[in-house]
Design a protein around this motif. Sequence first.
Motif, mmCIF file in Angstrom:
data_model
loop_
_atom_site.group_PDB
_atom_site.id
_atom_site.type_symbol
_atom_site.label_atom_id
_atom_site.label_comp_id
_atom_site.label_asym_id
_atom_site.label_seq_id
_atom_site.Cartn_x
_atom_site.Cartn_y
_atom_site.Cartn_z
ATOM 1 N N HIS A 1 0.834 -1.206 0.000
ATOM 2 C CA HIS A 1 0.000 0.000 0.000
ATOM 3 C C HIS A 1 0.870 1.259 0.000
ATOM 4 O O HIS A 1 0.538 2.250 -0.663
ATOM 5 C CB HIS A 1 -0.937 0.008 1.202
ATOM 6 C CG HIS A 1 -2.037 1.014 1.083
ATOM 7 N ND1 HIS A 1 -3.136 0.811 0.269
ATOM 8 C CD2 HIS A 1 -2.196 2.244 1.621
ATOM 9 C CE1 HIS A 1 -3.935 1.869 0.342
ATOM 10 N NE2 HIS A 1 -3.383 2.753 1.154
ATOM 11 N N VAL B 1 1.846 1.990 -3.443
ATOM 12 C CA VAL B 1 0.775 2.658 -4.198
ATOM 13 C C VAL B 1 0.802 4.160 -3.944
ATOM 14 O O VAL B 1 0.597 4.963 -4.862
ATOM 15 C CB VAL B 1 -0.590 2.056 -3.824
ATOM 16 C CG1 VAL B 1 -1.738 2.932 -4.330
ATOM 17 C CG2 VAL B 1 -0.717 0.645 -4.396
ATOM 18 N N PHE C 1 1.029 7.308 -6.676
ATOM 19 C CA PHE C 1 0.191 8.511 -6.754
ATOM 20 C C PHE C 1 1.031 9.783 -6.646
ATOM 21 O O PHE C 1 0.801 10.758 -7.374
ATOM 22 C CB PHE C 1 -0.864 8.489 -5.645
ATOM 23 C CG PHE C 1 -1.951 7.461 -5.838
ATOM 24 C CD1 PHE C 1 -2.273 6.992 -7.099
ATOM 25 C CD2 PHE C 1 -2.667 6.970 -4.759
ATOM 26 C CE1 PHE C 1 -3.284 6.054 -7.286
ATOM 27 C CE2 PHE C 1 -3.685 6.032 -4.927
ATOM 28 C CZ PHE C 1 -3.991 5.582 -6.194
ATOM 29 N N THR D 1 -6.474 1.151 -7.980
ATOM 30 C CA THR D 1 -5.635 2.345 -8.108
ATOM 31 C C THR D 1 -5.806 3.008 -9.475
ATOM 32 O O THR D 1 -5.709 4.231 -9.593
ATOM 33 C CB THR D 1 -4.157 1.990 -7.898
ATOM 34 O OG1 THR D 1 -3.720 1.117 -8.947
ATOM 35 C CG2 THR D 1 -3.944 1.295 -6.566
ATOM 36 N N HIS E 1 -8.617 5.550 -9.669
ATOM 37 C CA HIS E 1 -8.247 6.888 -9.194
ATOM 38 C C HIS E 1 -7.321 7.602 -10.172
ATOM 39 O O HIS E 1 -7.452 8.811 -10.386
ATOM 40 C CB HIS E 1 -7.587 6.776 -7.819
ATOM 41 C CG HIS E 1 -8.490 6.233 -6.758
ATOM 42 N ND1 HIS E 1 -9.676 6.851 -6.407
ATOM 43 C CD2 HIS E 1 -8.396 5.117 -5.990
ATOM 44 C CE1 HIS E 1 -10.266 6.141 -5.451
ATOM 45 N NE2 HIS E 1 -9.518 5.088 -5.190
ATOM 46 N N GLU E 2 -6.395 6.864 -10.772
ATOM 47 C CA GLU E 2 -5.500 7.480 -11.756
ATOM 48 C C GLU E 2 -6.294 8.126 -12.885
ATOM 49 O O GLU E 2 -6.015 9.261 -13.290
ATOM 50 C CB GLU E 2 -4.542 6.426 -12.328
ATOM 51 C CG GLU E 2 -3.409 6.018 -11.412
ATOM 52 C CD GLU E 2 -2.222 6.959 -11.490
ATOM 53 O OE1 GLU E 2 -2.264 7.941 -12.263
ATOM 54 O OE2 GLU E 2 -1.239 6.707 -10.761
ATOM 55 N N THR F 1 -12.750 2.641 -3.614
ATOM 56 C CA THR F 1 -12.953 3.150 -4.977
ATOM 57 C C THR F 1 -14.115 4.139 -5.092
ATOM 58 O O THR F 1 -14.529 4.444 -6.194
ATOM 59 C CB THR F 1 -13.207 1.982 -5.953
ATOM 60 O OG1 THR F 1 -14.294 1.188 -5.469
ATOM 61 C CG2 THR F 1 -11.973 1.124 -6.096
ATOM 62 N N TYR G 1 -7.472 10.893 -2.512
ATOM 63 C CA TYR G 1 -6.261 10.625 -3.288
ATOM 64 C C TYR G 1 -5.873 11.805 -4.175
ATOM 65 O O TYR G 1 -4.703 11.907 -4.577
ATOM 66 C CB TYR G 1 -6.413 9.325 -4.075
ATOM 67 C CG TYR G 1 -6.346 8.122 -3.158
ATOM 68 C CD1 TYR G 1 -5.211 7.898 -2.392
ATOM 69 C CD2 TYR G 1 -7.422 7.261 -3.012
ATOM 70 C CE1 TYR G 1 -5.141 6.830 -1.514
ATOM 71 C CE2 TYR G 1 -7.362 6.184 -2.135
ATOM 72 C CZ TYR G 1 -6.215 5.977 -1.388
ATOM 73 O OH TYR G 1 -6.147 4.932 -0.508
#
Length: 384
Positions: free
Chosen positions: A50, A53, A57, A151, A154-155, A204, A212
């Motif tokens: 995590h 990750v 970001f 992830t 969110h990207e 999510t 994020y």
Amino acid sequence: MNNRYEQLDSLRGLAALFVVFHHLFLSFSSNHFLVTFLKLSPARLLVQGHAAVIIFFLLSGFVLALPILRGNPINYMHYIIKRFCRIYIPYAVAISATILISIYISDGQLQQYTDFINQSWQEPFSFSLMWEHLVLIGNPHTVVYNPVIWTLIHELRISILFPFIVLLVKKLNTIYVLILCAALSLIAGLAGILSTITVNGYHTSLFDSLHYISIFMIGALVAKNKTVLSTLYQRFTKMQKISFLIMAVLLYSYSDVLSKDFFHIIPFRFYVSEYGLALGSVLLIIMALASRKISGLLNLPLLKFLGKISYSLYLTHMLVILSLLHLLHDRISMPLLLTLSGLVSILTAIICWYFVELPSMKLGKYLTKSRKNSVPSLEVRQEA
């Protein structure tokens, strides 16, 4: 002039490799001696998935912010096309392959493996499941086929807004940006408590994306202040630099442990722990930029190549792990099988890089070049 920070590509590559280690680690039973060793020893750094990750970001925020912070006008339509080709096309290929392979080789529950492994490839195929995975930024059941895809949601969501967010970061004083980051995370935390919306994936929701955004913004802040931060680090004494490294590793490795296992009374402790991970990751990024020794290490050809294939490695490693476990779980030992999974994951990533990811990026460049005079543009500019 090459404005690319290749040492940060290598850092991203190491983060992707740590995610692979993390998922291999989660395949072992919690009472396995290796799990205990990795939890308690400094080697914990290698399986902090995590935290890795969070590095992704931060680095996305850093890299996407640079052109705007340098004063370059950004053609928004071209930017969106390139991001779509860069992120979505390799994802669409990988998830399509995952769905197809899971249909044919899933062997049901694997009793000798953990809940982490058995949460995926158990649902019968349905077109609705396939559709929600193809429409990625919606509300997919992210653990059904490939648990890492949360992830990417969110990207993509944040990428749509990020050029405008960078302008805000550019305009505001650093302290106000940090206050805004905290406010976004507070809203996300309150919404998580008050909202009755069902979230099918792991972190999510749209409110999670608000949180994020703050991590992306911190990455942009590092890009904005990179010269000052690098100069400050270079002025440190040797002992101060060693202390800086120790603090970075401790924050990166243990922020989530402290919030989860010790500081139960802290409100919104998940978000507090993520800011701890972010701070540790920022310190690592500063060292990658400012330390000649660390930068030199990260610029080794092998690590730079790992950086190139990092997205493909991230996308495909769970496909490889799940495929091999379902095919060979009753034929070879668990340690050997997981070792084989790691090696085949790297080989698969290399193939995916050359035949999927690289052509996708070239397609993005081709489309934005060939459509230059025909696509309406919305230029994102800095104020003079």
